[in-house]
Design a protein around this motif. Structure first.
Motif, PDB file in Angstrom:
ATOM      1  N   GLN A  50       0.866  -1.176   0.000  1.00  0.00           N
ATOM      2  CA  GLN A  50       0.000   0.000   0.000  1.00  0.00           C
ATOM      3  C   GLN A  50       0.907   1.230   0.000  1.00  0.00           C
ATOM      4  O   GLN A  50       1.513   1.571   1.009  1.00  0.00           O
ATOM      5  CB  GLN A  50      -0.911   0.003   1.229  1.00  0.00           C
ATOM      6  CG  GLN A  50      -1.882  -1.164   1.289  1.00  0.00           C
ATOM      7  CD  GLN A  50      -2.990  -1.031   0.258  1.00  0.00           C
ATOM      8  OE1 GLN A  50      -3.215   0.047  -0.281  1.00  0.00           O
ATOM      9  NE2 GLN A  50      -3.680  -2.127  -0.019  1.00  0.00           N
ATOM     10  N   LYS A  51       1.014   1.893  -1.135  1.00  0.00           N
ATOM     11  CA  LYS A  51       1.918   3.034  -1.247  1.00  0.00           C
ATOM     12  C   LYS A  51       1.353   4.257  -0.513  1.00  0.00           C
ATOM     13  O   LYS A  51       0.174   4.594  -0.650  1.00  0.00           O
ATOM     14  CB  LYS A  51       2.134   3.385  -2.716  1.00  0.00           C
ATOM     15  CG  LYS A  51       2.797   2.282  -3.543  1.00  0.00           C
ATOM     16  CD  LYS A  51       4.231   2.049  -3.114  1.00  0.00           C
ATOM     17  CE  LYS A  51       4.991   1.183  -4.107  1.00  0.00           C
ATOM     18  NZ  LYS A  51       4.462  -0.204  -4.184  1.00  0.00           N
ATOM     19  N   PRO A  52       2.184   4.932   0.256  1.00  0.00           N
ATOM     20  CA  PRO A  52       1.760   6.174   0.897  1.00  0.00           C
ATOM     21  C   PRO A  52       1.459   7.252  -0.150  1.00  0.00           C
ATOM     22  O   PRO A  52       1.947   7.196  -1.274  1.00  0.00           O
ATOM     23  CB  PRO A  52       2.961   6.566   1.749  1.00  0.00           C
ATOM     24  CG  PRO A  52       3.719   5.295   1.950  1.00  0.00           C
ATOM     25  CD  PRO A  52       3.543   4.529   0.679  1.00  0.00           C
ATOM     26  N   ILE A  53       0.674   8.223   0.248  1.00  0.00           N
ATOM     27  CA  ILE A  53       0.333   9.336  -0.634  1.00  0.00           C
ATOM     28  C   ILE A  53       1.289  10.489  -0.365  1.00  0.00           C
ATOM     29  O   ILE A  53       1.351  11.013   0.741  1.00  0.00           O
ATOM     30  CB  ILE A  53      -1.121   9.775  -0.419  1.00  0.00           C
ATOM     31  CG1 ILE A  53      -2.065   8.613  -0.746  1.00  0.00           C
ATOM     32  CG2 ILE A  53      -1.455  10.994  -1.285  1.00  0.00           C
ATOM     33  CD1 ILE A  53      -3.503   8.888  -0.373  1.00  0.00           C
ATOM     34  N   THR A  54       2.024  10.868  -1.392  1.00  0.00           N
ATOM     35  CA  THR A  54       3.038  11.902  -1.248  1.00  0.00           C
ATOM     36  C   THR A  54       2.467  13.309  -1.343  1.00  0.00           C
ATOM     37  O   THR A  54       2.819  14.191  -0.563  1.00  0.00           O
ATOM     38  CB  THR A  54       4.115  11.734  -2.329  1.00  0.00           C
ATOM     39  OG1 THR A  54       4.798  10.500  -2.100  1.00  0.00           O
ATOM     40  CG2 THR A  54       5.135  12.849  -2.282  1.00  0.00           C
ATOM     41  N   PRO A 248       0.587   8.964  13.944  1.00  0.00           N
ATOM     42  CA  PRO A 248       0.784   7.724  13.186  1.00  0.00           C
ATOM     43  C   PRO A 248       0.673   7.976  11.683  1.00  0.00           C
ATOM     44  O   PRO A 248      -0.425   8.155  11.152  1.00  0.00           O
ATOM     45  CB  PRO A 248      -0.342   6.821  13.691  1.00  0.00           C
ATOM     46  CG  PRO A 248      -1.421   7.779  14.118  1.00  0.00           C
ATOM     47  CD  PRO A 248      -0.701   8.981  14.662  1.00  0.00           C
ATOM     48  N   ILE A 249       1.807   8.018  11.002  1.00  0.00           N
ATOM     49  CA  ILE A 249       1.842   8.309   9.570  1.00  0.00           C
ATOM     50  C   ILE A 249       2.290   7.061   8.816  1.00  0.00           C
ATOM     51  O   ILE A 249       3.246   6.392   9.221  1.00  0.00           O
ATOM     52  CB  ILE A 249       2.798   9.481   9.255  1.00  0.00           C
ATOM     53  CG1 ILE A 249       2.465  10.694  10.129  1.00  0.00           C
ATOM     54  CG2 ILE A 249       2.726   9.839   7.772  1.00  0.00           C
ATOM     55  CD1 ILE A 249       1.060  11.248   9.954  1.00  0.00           C
ATOM     56  N   ASP A 280      -0.613  14.505   4.362  1.00  0.00           N
ATOM     57  CA  ASP A 280      -1.287  15.205   5.453  1.00  0.00           C
ATOM     58  C   ASP A 280      -0.312  16.034   6.284  1.00  0.00           C
ATOM     59  O   ASP A 280      -0.718  16.965   6.981  1.00  0.00           O
ATOM     60  CB  ASP A 280      -1.972  14.205   6.391  1.00  0.00           C
ATOM     61  CG  ASP A 280      -3.125  13.472   5.744  1.00  0.00           C
ATOM     62  OD1 ASP A 280      -3.876  14.094   4.980  1.00  0.00           O
ATOM     63  OD2 ASP A 280      -3.274  12.265   6.001  1.00  0.00           O
ATOM     64  N   VAL A 281       0.951  15.666   6.222  1.00  0.00           N
ATOM     65  CA  VAL A 281       1.960  16.244   7.107  1.00  0.00           C
ATOM     66  C   VAL A 281       2.805  17.313   6.420  1.00  0.00           C
ATOM     67  O   VAL A 281       3.162  18.331   7.020  1.00  0.00           O
ATOM     68  CB  VAL A 281       2.885  15.123   7.645  1.00  0.00           C
ATOM     69  CG1 VAL A 281       3.966  15.699   8.553  1.00  0.00           C
ATOM     70  CG2 VAL A 281       2.072  14.076   8.399  1.00  0.00           C
ATOM     71  N   ALA A 282       3.135  17.103   5.163  1.00  0.00           N
ATOM     72  CA  ALA A 282       4.078  17.972   4.465  1.00  0.00           C
ATOM     73  C   ALA A 282       3.686  19.456   4.454  1.00  0.00           C
ATOM     74  O   ALA A 282       4.570  20.323   4.548  1.00  0.00           O
ATOM     75  CB  ALA A 282       4.293  17.468   3.035  1.00  0.00           C
ATOM     76  N   PRO A 283       2.391  19.801   4.347  1.00  0.00           N
ATOM     77  CA  PRO A 283       2.063  21.228   4.374  1.00  0.00           C
ATOM     78  C   PRO A 283       2.496  21.942   5.655  1.00  0.00           C
ATOM     79  O   PRO A 283       2.715  23.163   5.635  1.00  0.00           O
ATOM     80  CB  PRO A 283       0.531  21.231   4.222  1.00  0.00           C
ATOM     81  CG  PRO A 283       0.251  20.003   3.418  1.00  0.00           C
ATOM     82  CD  PRO A 283       1.209  18.984   3.973  1.00  0.00           C
ATOM     83  N   SER A 284       2.622  21.219   6.762  1.00  0.00           N
ATOM     84  CA  SER A 284       3.130  21.833   7.992  1.00  0.00           C
ATOM     85  C   SER A 284       4.570  22.305   7.800  1.00  0.00           C
ATOM     86  O   SER A 284       4.970  23.364   8.305  1.00  0.00           O
ATOM     87  CB  SER A 284       3.059  20.839   9.156  1.00  0.00           C
ATOM     88  OG  SER A 284       1.730  20.532   9.495  1.00  0.00           O
ATOM     89  N   TYR A 285       5.344  21.523   7.062  1.00  0.00           N
ATOM     90  CA  TYR A 285       6.736  21.893   6.790  1.00  0.00           C
ATOM     91  C   TYR A 285       6.792  23.094   5.842  1.00  0.00           C
ATOM     92  O   TYR A 285       7.649  23.975   5.999  1.00  0.00           O
ATOM     93  CB  TYR A 285       7.493  20.709   6.190  1.00  0.00           C
ATOM     94  CG  TYR A 285       7.721  19.566   7.144  1.00  0.00           C
ATOM     95  CD1 TYR A 285       8.948  19.394   7.790  1.00  0.00           C
ATOM     96  CD2 TYR A 285       6.714  18.636   7.407  1.00  0.00           C
ATOM     97  CE1 TYR A 285       9.162  18.335   8.660  1.00  0.00           C
ATOM     98  CE2 TYR A 285       6.923  17.577   8.281  1.00  0.00           C
ATOM     99  CZ  TYR A 285       8.147  17.438   8.909  1.00  0.00           C
ATOM    100  OH  TYR A 285       8.352  16.378   9.782  1.00  0.00           O
ATOM    101  N   VAL A 286       5.901  23.119   4.853  1.00  0.00           N
ATOM    102  CA  VAL A 286       5.835  24.269   3.950  1.00  0.00           C
ATOM    103  C   VAL A 286       5.556  25.537   4.750  1.00  0.00           C
ATOM    104  O   VAL A 286       6.219  26.565   4.568  1.00  0.00           O
ATOM    105  CB  VAL A 286       4.744  24.064   2.876  1.00  0.00           C
ATOM    106  CG1 VAL A 286       4.532  25.352   2.079  1.00  0.00           C
ATOM    107  CG2 VAL A 286       5.120  22.912   1.943  1.00  0.00           C
TER     108      VAL A 286
END
Length: 311
Positions: A50-54, A248-249, A280-286
């Motif tokens: 199950q590939k994660p969504i980037t 949990p990612i 879900d997480v990457a926009p926090s880094y942006v």
């Protein structure tokens, strides 16, 4: 160095026209693991069933990081890959550091280049201070400067009891998760100008603990203290330091370190009743890397599925 909440992928396409609901990020998919993947850390995203969504199809870049150069440790897959692709869509050129997951790293490079940005991948162990210096030097040589440092690489080794943690495991976990963060930041600092940003990856385990991740949780707590202290140390230089504490990612680290039964129920105990995706997480880094967060330093964002944590 895998990115412990080491995470994940498949570019779900370029920018789409109208904003569509991202059902792939919210559905409860079964987390299966292959025999080749189980127990082999660091995990490889290319081997996940199950590939994660980037990145979401409807994520629209708006130039928040235009002209910037970012270095991301643990950028081959999972959260690191998602951050790399989001940064690229926001206009940044990206360098990633990874341990030995060559196929995953090259996929990330292609995804960044697919966004029209420059990319470079550097293999090595950030727990080695000489490598950290060499890696930063390579970024400066190839991309010309460094504006954003994302300290994301980490590893975890679940154990049922404190007494099961060997000195070798303890040293390895701290060397990657904490020593490596120090080494890479030390190497980067001489190249960071006023307005630069540093974003560290900590974890929800730093706040709520984890009975089977004692050494990992300890490093994540140290990262919170490091973030707060370094932010004060660099404030006069106008270099901001913040962190993200994912819950949990779904990343390669999960099936590579957990037994199938725990993988099957992964993420079901948070209020949103699902594991998060790297997207879900990457926009926090942006946000933390851009001027949108210009009045924030020493802070931690909590994309964790709804768990309320203190501190």
């Amino acid at each position: 160095m895998s990115d412990p909440q080491k995470d994940q992928q498949q570019n779900q396409g370029q920018q789409s026209g109208g904003a569509q609901p991202n059902t792939a990020a919210t559905e409860n998919f079964p987390q299966k693991t292959s025999g080749e993947q189980q127990g082999q850390e660091p995990g490889h995203q290319s081997e996940m069933d199950q590939k994660p969504i980037t990145i979401r199809d409807d994520y629209r870049g708006s130039g928040k990081l235009a002209g910037k150069v970012a270095l991301i440790s643990g950028g081959d897959s999972g959260i690191g890959r998602a951050v790399a692709v989001h940064f690229a869509r926001e206009g940044a050129d990206v360098a990633i550091i990874y341990l030995d997951e060559h196929e995953d790293a090259q996929k990330t490079v292609k995804l960044v280049e697919g966004e029209g940005r420059r990319a470079t991948a550097i293999a090595g162990d950030i727990g080695d201070p000489q490598f950290a210096q060499q890696a930063v030097g390579q970024v400066i040589q190839q991309l010309g400067k460094l504006d954003v440092l994302v300290n994301n690489a980490a590893e975890q080794h679940p154990q049922p009891s404190l007494t099961d943690i060997t000195p070798e495991q303890l040293e390895r976990t701290f060397r990657t998760n904490i020593f490596g963060m120090f080494y890479l930041t030390q190497a980067a600092l001489p190249h960071l100008q006023r307005g630069a940003t540093i974003v560290n990856t900590t974890s929800v385990t730093a706040y709520k603990g984890s009975p089977q991740l004692l050494d990992y949780s300890a490093t994540k707590g140290a990262i919170v203290a490091f973030t707060r202290s370094l932010s004060q140390n660099l404030a006069e230089k106008d270099i901001r330091v913040n962190a993200v504490a994912p819950g949990p990612i779904w990343t390669p680290l999960i099936p590579s370190t957990m037994d199938p039964q725990k993988v099957a129920s992964f993420g079901q105990d948070v209020p949103l009743k699902r594991p998060g995706q790297p997207a879900d997480v990457a926009p926090s880094y942006v946000f933390l890397a851009s001027e949108d967060s210009s009045y924030m330093t020493g802070q931690v964002l909590h994309p964790n599925g709804g768990e309320v944590v203190g501190g």
